[in-house]
Design an enzyme around this catalytic site. Sequence first.
Site, PDB file in Angstrom:
ATOM      1  N   ALA A  62       1.057  -1.188   0.138  1.00  0.00           N
ATOM      2  CA  ALA A  62       0.014   0.041   0.174  1.00  0.00           C
ATOM      3  C   ALA A  62       0.761   1.248  -0.097  1.00  0.00           C
ATOM      4  O   ALA A  62       1.844   1.382   0.498  1.00  0.00           O
ATOM      5  CB  ALA A  62      -0.764   0.024   1.186  1.00  0.00           C
ATOM      6  N   GLU A 110       0.423  -9.634  -1.031  1.00  0.00           N
ATOM      7  CA  GLU A 110      -1.232 -10.173  -1.098  1.00  0.00           C
ATOM      8  C   GLU A 110      -1.429 -10.334  -2.483  1.00  0.00           C
ATOM      9  O   GLU A 110      -2.152 -11.134  -3.083  1.00  0.00           O
ATOM     10  CB  GLU A 110      -2.044  -9.042  -0.311  1.00  0.00           C
ATOM     11  CG  GLU A 110      -1.713  -9.291   1.218  1.00  0.00           C
ATOM     12  CD  GLU A 110      -2.685  -8.300   1.950  1.00  0.00           C
ATOM     13  OE1 GLU A 110      -2.655  -7.114   1.631  1.00  0.00           O
ATOM     14  OE2 GLU A 110      -3.392  -8.792   2.660  1.00  0.00           O
ATOM     15  N   GLU A 130       2.339  -5.695   7.837  1.00  0.00           N
ATOM     16  CA  GLU A 130       1.373  -4.858   8.337  1.00  0.00           C
ATOM     17  C   GLU A 130       1.386  -4.440   9.961  1.00  0.00           C
ATOM     18  O   GLU A 130       1.281  -3.420  10.355  1.00  0.00           O
ATOM     19  CB  GLU A 130      -0.088  -5.258   7.789  1.00  0.00           C
ATOM     20  CG  GLU A 130      -0.204  -4.883   6.359  1.00  0.00           C
ATOM     21  CD  GLU A 130       0.041  -6.063   5.394  1.00  0.00           C
ATOM     22  OE1 GLU A 130       0.949  -6.943   5.996  1.00  0.00           O
ATOM     23  OE2 GLU A 130      -0.599  -6.464   4.417  1.00  0.00           O
TER      24      GLU A 130
END
Length: 256
Positions: A62, A110, A130
């Site tokens: 991200a 992912e 994360e």
Amino acid sequence: MILVEEKNGVAWVTLNRPEVRNALSRDLNLQLQEIGASFADRIEVRAVVLTGAGDKAFSAGADLKERKGVTAAESATYISAIWGAINEWADIQQPTICLMNGSAYGGGLELAMACDFRIIAEGAEVGLTEVRLGIMPGAGGTQRLPRLIGEARAKELIMLGRRVSAARAVEIGLVHEMVPRAQLRATADRWIADIMATAPISIATAKSAIERGYGRPMTEALEIESECYQRTLFTADRDEGLAAFAEGRSPRFQGR
Ligand code: COA
């Protein structure tokens, strides 16, 4: 942000933000989702390869800079974009290869896990980091990783946010093959050649049977397999496969 090139029945998709290690911004995710959906029913596309630009990272996950300053409420649109993109890629009917030109963290891993096959460059690293950032994997990581490598190892990687080497990733079954960077393309070509030897409907229905059946009770899973098998039964490619075997030649499949 993303480059797409189609050649000889293969779609090559490249995440192209090397300056930020191919971080997954909201706009990139929206584009990625659109590209993933675009292969539906395109029988002439036999395989999809996903890779990243540069030699540092496949994807650093991200876009953390974009997320900074975004309130928890506002973050919903960012999360739904990454979630949508990664799940769209898992749903691609054609076989997908993630050609990991470098490391993959968080959402980057992912995304790699949503592909069928993973080939990684020597020296790269992977991790679901994360929990070290005050969040947790939210785009399939907690579900796909245990399915791939088992619950015990998945807990180790996810709950500790551990980064592991490419060699270790192969050892635990997370990645299929590790090769020197210079051999990435040739290795992908070898996997593609194997895909090209299969019947398009067969490989797609076999993928679907695995995806839909895995983790379900056996009777239900076998029903799904049977339903998928039926789709191969009345195809011209089934007749061609049997004829080619009888005649001792290679089959010429047409995807119908
Ligand atoms: N989001 C946004 N920008 C990122 C990023 C991310 N996830 N990861 C790296 N970048 C940016 C850096 O901020 C830096 O930008 P700058 O040049 O403006 O300072 C640039 O990409 C290069 O990063 P840098 O760390 O200098 O490169 P590196 O090759 O030494 O290391 C990584 C690359 C991927 C190992 C390292 O950046 C990293 O650990 N990133 C975080 C990965 C992560 O935990 N992701 C999980 C997200 S949920």
